[in-house]
Design an enzyme around this catalytic site. Structure first.
Site, PDB file in Angstrom:
ATOM      1  N   ASP A  72       0.819  -1.208   0.000  1.00 57.69           N
ATOM      2  CA  ASP A  72       0.000   0.000   0.000  1.00 57.69           C
ATOM      3  C   ASP A  72       0.860   1.269   0.000  1.00 57.69           C
ATOM      4  O   ASP A  72       0.563   2.238  -0.679  1.00 57.69           O
ATOM      5  CB  ASP A  72      -0.848  -0.027   1.286  1.00 57.69           C
ATOM      6  CG  ASP A  72      -2.168   0.697   1.128  1.00 57.69           C
ATOM      7  OD1 ASP A  72      -2.532   1.011  -0.020  1.00 57.69           O
ATOM      8  OD2 ASP A  72      -2.844   0.944   2.146  1.00 57.69           O
ATOM      9  N   TRP A 109      -0.223   9.231   5.311  1.00 53.65           N
ATOM     10  CA  TRP A 109       0.075   7.965   4.648  1.00 53.65           C
ATOM     11  C   TRP A 109       1.473   7.432   4.939  1.00 53.65           C
ATOM     12  O   TRP A 109       1.856   6.394   4.449  1.00 53.65           O
ATOM     13  CB  TRP A 109      -0.082   8.108   3.127  1.00 53.65           C
ATOM     14  CG  TRP A 109       0.464   9.411   2.569  1.00 53.65           C
ATOM     15  CD1 TRP A 109      -0.287  10.497   2.208  1.00 53.65           C
ATOM     16  CD2 TRP A 109       1.838   9.769   2.334  1.00 53.65           C
ATOM     17  NE1 TRP A 109       0.543  11.508   1.771  1.00 53.65           N
ATOM     18  CE2 TRP A 109       1.852  11.091   1.833  1.00 53.65           C
ATOM     19  CE3 TRP A 109       3.055   9.098   2.488  1.00 53.65           C
ATOM     20  CZ2 TRP A 109       3.024  11.759   1.483  1.00 53.65           C
ATOM     21  CZ3 TRP A 109       4.225   9.768   2.156  1.00 53.65           C
ATOM     22  CH2 TRP A 109       4.201  11.075   1.661  1.00 53.65           C
ATOM     23  N   LYS A 133     -10.228   8.435  10.157  1.00 55.79           N
ATOM     24  CA  LYS A 133     -10.195   8.642   8.699  1.00 55.79           C
ATOM     25  C   LYS A 133      -8.746   8.483   8.259  1.00 55.79           C
ATOM     26  O   LYS A 133      -7.920   9.393   8.441  1.00 55.79           O
ATOM     27  CB  LYS A 133     -10.702  10.058   8.393  1.00 55.79           C
ATOM     28  CG  LYS A 133     -11.368  10.268   7.047  1.00 55.79           C
ATOM     29  CD  LYS A 133     -10.539   9.969   5.851  1.00 55.79           C
ATOM     30  CE  LYS A 133      -9.625  11.088   5.426  1.00 55.79           C
ATOM     31  NZ  LYS A 133      -8.709  10.693   4.331  1.00 55.79           N
ATOM     32  N   SER A 140      -0.303  17.631   6.787  1.00 55.66           N
ATOM     33  CA  SER A 140       0.401  18.829   6.343  1.00 55.66           C
ATOM     34  C   SER A 140      -0.047  20.072   7.119  1.00 55.66           C
ATOM     35  O   SER A 140      -1.158  20.116   7.661  1.00 55.66           O
ATOM     36  CB  SER A 140       0.114  19.045   4.854  1.00 55.66           C
ATOM     37  OG  SER A 140      -1.263  19.245   4.678  1.00 55.66           O
ATOM     38  N   GLU A 196      -0.249  17.404  14.633  1.00 58.12           N
ATOM     39  CA  GLU A 196       1.141  16.994  14.385  1.00 58.12           C
ATOM     40  C   GLU A 196       1.409  17.292  12.922  1.00 58.12           C
ATOM     41  O   GLU A 196       0.867  16.613  12.041  1.00 58.12           O
ATOM     42  CB  GLU A 196       1.312  15.481  14.635  1.00 58.12           C
ATOM     43  CG  GLU A 196       0.986  15.035  16.028  1.00 58.12           C
ATOM     44  CD  GLU A 196       2.029  15.448  17.046  1.00 58.12           C
ATOM     45  OE1 GLU A 196       3.131  15.867  16.638  1.00 58.12           O
ATOM     46  OE2 GLU A 196       1.722  15.370  18.238  1.00 58.12           O
ATOM     47  N   CYS A 246       8.042  13.152   8.899  1.00 59.49           N
ATOM     48  CA  CYS A 246       7.844  14.542   9.335  1.00 59.49           C
ATOM     49  C   CYS A 246       9.093  15.088  10.018  1.00 59.49           C
ATOM     50  O   CYS A 246       9.370  16.276   9.936  1.00 59.49           O
ATOM     51  CB  CYS A 246       6.648  14.627  10.265  1.00 59.49           C
ATOM     52  SG  CYS A 246       6.703  13.364  11.525  1.00 59.49           S
ATOM     53  N   GLU A 273       9.183  21.821   3.440  1.00 64.92           N
ATOM     54  CA  GLU A 273       9.298  20.375   3.511  1.00 64.92           C
ATOM     55  C   GLU A 273       9.224  19.782   2.103  1.00 64.92           C
ATOM     56  O   GLU A 273       8.356  20.153   1.320  1.00 64.92           O
ATOM     57  CB  GLU A 273       8.092  19.897   4.320  1.00 64.92           C
ATOM     58  CG  GLU A 273       8.190  18.496   4.793  1.00 64.92           C
ATOM     59  CD  GLU A 273       7.097  18.210   5.802  1.00 64.92           C
ATOM     60  OE1 GLU A 273       5.966  18.700   5.622  1.00 64.92           O
ATOM     61  OE2 GLU A 273       7.395  17.504   6.774  1.00 64.92           O
TER      62      GLU A 273
HETATM   63  P1  NAD Z   1      -2.331  15.896   4.141  1.00 64.48           P
HETATM   64  O1  NAD Z   1      -2.462  16.990   5.113  1.00 64.48           O
HETATM   65  O2  NAD Z   1      -2.582  16.165   2.726  1.00 64.48           O
HETATM   66  O3  NAD Z   1      -3.312  14.691   4.534  1.00 64.48           O
HETATM   67  C1  NAD Z   1      -3.352  14.159   5.821  1.00 64.48           C
HETATM   68  C2  NAD Z   1      -4.753  13.636   6.085  1.00 64.48           C
HETATM   69  O4  NAD Z   1      -5.659  14.726   6.067  1.00 64.48           O
HETATM   70  C3  NAD Z   1      -5.268  12.639   5.059  1.00 64.48           C
HETATM   71  O5  NAD Z   1      -6.024  11.649   5.723  1.00 64.48           O
HETATM   72  C4  NAD Z   1      -6.168  13.485   4.187  1.00 64.48           C
HETATM   73  O6  NAD Z   1      -7.187  12.761   3.553  1.00 64.48           O
HETATM   74  C5  NAD Z   1      -6.750  14.429   5.214  1.00 64.48           C
HETATM   75  N1  NAD Z   1      -7.272  15.681   4.677  1.00 64.48           N
HETATM   76  C6  NAD Z   1      -6.879  16.356   3.547  1.00 64.48           C
HETATM   77  N2  NAD Z   1      -7.634  17.469   3.400  1.00 64.48           N
HETATM   78  C7  NAD Z   1      -8.506  17.510   4.446  1.00 64.48           C
HETATM   79  C8  NAD Z   1      -9.504  18.412   4.848  1.00 64.48           C
HETATM   80  N3  NAD Z   1      -9.808  19.511   4.140  1.00 64.48           N
HETATM   81  N4  NAD Z   1     -10.181  18.154   5.993  1.00 64.48           N
HETATM   82  C9  NAD Z   1      -9.902  17.072   6.725  1.00 64.48           C
HETATM   83  N5  NAD Z   1      -8.973  16.165   6.372  1.00 64.48           N
HETATM   84  C10 NAD Z   1      -8.275  16.389   5.259  1.00 64.48           C
HETATM   85  O7  NAD Z   1      -0.887  15.336   4.413  1.00 64.48           O
HETATM   86  P2  NAD Z   1      -0.192  14.101   3.729  1.00 64.48           P
HETATM   87  O8  NAD Z   1       0.319  14.533   2.417  1.00 64.48           O
HETATM   88  O9  NAD Z   1      -1.084  12.923   3.765  1.00 64.48           O
HETATM   89  O10 NAD Z   1       0.988  13.812   4.793  1.00 64.48           O
HETATM   90  C11 NAD Z   1       2.182  14.439   4.716  1.00 64.48           C
HETATM   91  C12 NAD Z   1       2.278  15.525   5.765  1.00 64.48           C
HETATM   92  O11 NAD Z   1       2.053  15.018   7.087  1.00 64.48           O
HETATM   93  C13 NAD Z   1       3.659  16.117   5.823  1.00 64.48           C
HETATM   94  O12 NAD Z   1       3.580  17.513   5.851  1.00 64.48           O
HETATM   95  C14 NAD Z   1       4.249  15.594   7.138  1.00 64.48           C
HETATM   96  O13 NAD Z   1       5.216  16.361   7.726  1.00 64.48           O
HETATM   97  C15 NAD Z   1       3.053  15.455   7.984  1.00 64.48           C
HETATM   98  N6  NAD Z   1       3.296  14.448   9.025  1.00 64.48           N
HETATM   99  C16 NAD Z   1       3.543  14.867  10.301  1.00 64.48           C
HETATM  100  C17 NAD Z   1       3.810  13.941  11.314  1.00 64.48           C
HETATM  101  C18 NAD Z   1       4.071  14.393  12.728  1.00 64.48           C
HETATM  102  O14 NAD Z   1       4.094  13.577  13.624  1.00 64.48           O
HETATM  103  N7  NAD Z   1       4.256  15.655  12.985  1.00 64.48           N
HETATM  104  C19 NAD Z   1       3.796  12.589  11.024  1.00 64.48           C
HETATM  105  C20 NAD Z   1       3.539  12.192   9.711  1.00 64.48           C
HETATM  106  C21 NAD Z   1       3.288  13.143   8.713  1.00 64.48           C
END
Ligand code: NAD
Length: 493
Positions: free
Chosen positions: A93, A155, A179, A233, A254, A288, A387
């Protein structure tokens, strides 16, 4: 493993009301190998109502911590019993190398065990009496579960990120709607299957797969959710915080980072190179806390980068399921495009590529990207500031400790940092000066379930893991009793 495709709501597997579907890609070949459900606002509403009912009228928040711990331990046991199969699903996945997926799944099981212990201990410390200066009153301070939790995860560590939120929330007595990220939902669905297997009461854990803008946003906006726990993000985190303001939902975030790694002139170079490699290339740099800005003392700079380049070129790239793979594909085509564009932009800004920079030769299918080392990156370049979330590191020399600290802190992020030095006094001094939630000394990346995890500045709000992570899911209530036989005396004299 039997891959699931429905939504898990109120203890049952249901198809989405509007029939939404979502394709699941294997990042190693770019091919679709499964289809899952994409929840709409209606499905999310059903899930939140189920969680609400389970919280308001069900047994879960009223069970003792010891009783809840039994379920958490069973979940951990089943995860451990199926570790290899779950890890394989995670690799297909997400793309990560199998040994890393096995770590993650083991850590996820441990997280449930850890919070099972915390739930047990909670029975003895969920309330305390406090002494007041006025003996006519007695006050008890109680800790109670916060209610319905909307958990939204990214992810990069799919099952582990689910565990970091679901385990403490359940331990505290909350009910959850989870989710997962649309790119990697399979192991969250597996977790729902495990919840079903261990007879977790209906509605206590609900899993709704789907897109962020539909399923995620509906969860964020739902008035029956008490708390949002988000990892992802900064852009989405900021939207969530703004949306939560409407009903004053509790929020923990986070978010991202641009973590510095400071290598001082007295460092053991072999160790420095090894930890920098791990810090930026494990999980394909999609971490992250990835140490994506490496600052090296000018006296050892050339020697350091020469060795780093040699080692980076040795990394074996391939399908995460292939034995010996150290670097798998990025998670998706979109992520591949983003990382490619970020490196192109860095070069346009004046950066030099010492190694890597694009798709590895011979790996035309899938989302592979080479380990990439950049130098001469201007401090104003997006490659230095933002990032990239891929196996791309910017290396830069510094002349003094003061300059290193100043460069390290010159960022809007504050998730993590690392210091390499043989001088303990310097390590202490620099660790105190760095504005990050984690400082690693003579290492980079290991995180422990017992220790708090989270960021300063725009890297987030609140802490996960340890007792701090448990606190996220608790409210504080005072019960104050008037115990004097005398009238209060406001008008009766
Ligand atoms: P993303 O913010 O695009 O998505 C994260 C989650 O949010 C997904 O489940 C997505 O479906 C959901 N999402 C997207 N838009 C939304 C909305 N409008 N309302 C509610 N939910 C919504 O991030 P990504 O690309 O999946 O992950 C990468 C980011 O996560 C990087 O910036 C990374 O640094 C961060 N991250 C942080 C940590 C930490 O512990 N600080 C850990 C892992 C990842």
């Amino acid at each position: 493993m039997n891959l699931r495709d429905a939504l898990f709501i109120n203890g049952r597997w249901v198809q989405p009301v509007l029939g939404g579907k979502l394709e699941v890609f294997n990042p190693a070949d770019g091919k679709v190998f499964h289809t899952i459900s994409a929840a709409s606002a209606q499905d999310v509403d059903h899930a939140v109502r189920a969680a609400r009912l389970a919280f308001d009228e069900g047994s879960w928040p009223r069970l003792s911590g010891k009783e809840r711990a039994r379920y958490l331990r069973r979940i951990a046991e089943v995860i451990r019993g199926r570790l290899s199969a779950i890890a394989e699903t995670e690799v297909r996945d997400n793309g990560k190398p199998r040994p890393e997926a096995e770590w993650d799944i083991g850590d996820a099981a441990y997280c449930f065990e850890y919070y099972a212990r915390m739930a047990e201990e909670f029975d003895d410390n969920r309330s305390e009496s406090i002494t007041l200066p006025d003996a006519r009153f007695e006050t008890k301070v109680m800790r109670e579960p916060v209610g319905v939790v909307g958990a939204i995860i990214p992810w990069n560590y799919p099952l582990l990120m689910a565990a970091w939120k679901v385990a403490p929330a359940l331990a505290a007595g909350c009910t959850v709607v989870l989710k997962p990220a649309e790119q990697t939902s399979l192991t969250a669905l597996e977790l729902a299957g495990i919840a079903e297997e261990v007879d977790l009461p209906p509605g206590v854990l609900n899993v709704v797969t789907g897109f962020g803008a539909d399923a995620g946003q509906s969860l964020v906006d739902h008035p029956m959710v008490d708390k949002l726990a988000f990892t992802g993000s900064g852009a989405v985190g900021s939207k969530i915080m703004a949306a939560a303001a409407k009903d004053i939902k509790r929020v923990s975030l986070e978010l991202g980072g641009k973590s510095p790694f400071l290598v001082f002139e007295d460092s053991d170079l072999d160790k420095a190179v090894e930890w920098v490699m791990f810090g930026i290339f494990w999980n394909q740099g999609q971490v992250c806390s990835a140490t994506s800005r490496v600052l090296v003392h000018e006296r050892i700079y050339q020697n350091f980068i020469d060795r780093l380049v040699v080692e980076a070129k040795k990394i074996s790239i391939g399908d995460g399921l292939q034995a010996g793979t150290l670097l798998g594909p990025l998670v998706s085509e979109l992520q591949h495009q983003r990382v490619t564009a970020a490196v192109e932009k860095a070069v346009a800004d004046g950066a030099t590529i010492l190694t890597g920079g694009g798709r590895p030769e011979g790996l035309e299918a899938g989302y592979f990207f080479e380990p990439t080392i950049l130098t001469d990156v201007p401090l104003t370049s997006s490659a230095w500031l933002d990032e990239i979330f891929g196996p791309v590191v910017c290396v830069r020399p510094f002349a003094s400790e003061k300059e290193a600290i100043s460069l390290a802190n010159d960022t809007r992020f504050g998730l993590a940092s690392a210091v390499m030095t043989e001088d303990t006094k310097r390590a202490e001094r620099v660790a105190a000066a760095l504005r990050t939630g984690t400082v690693w000394v003579n290492c980079s990346q290991p995180s422990f379930t017992e220790a708090p995890w989270g960021g300063y500045k725009q890297s987030g709000i609140g802490r996960e893991l340890g007792r701090w992570g448990f606190e996220n899911y608790l409210e504080t209530k005072q019960v104050t009793a008037y115990v004097s036989g005398e009238p209060w005396g406001w008008y009766l004299k």
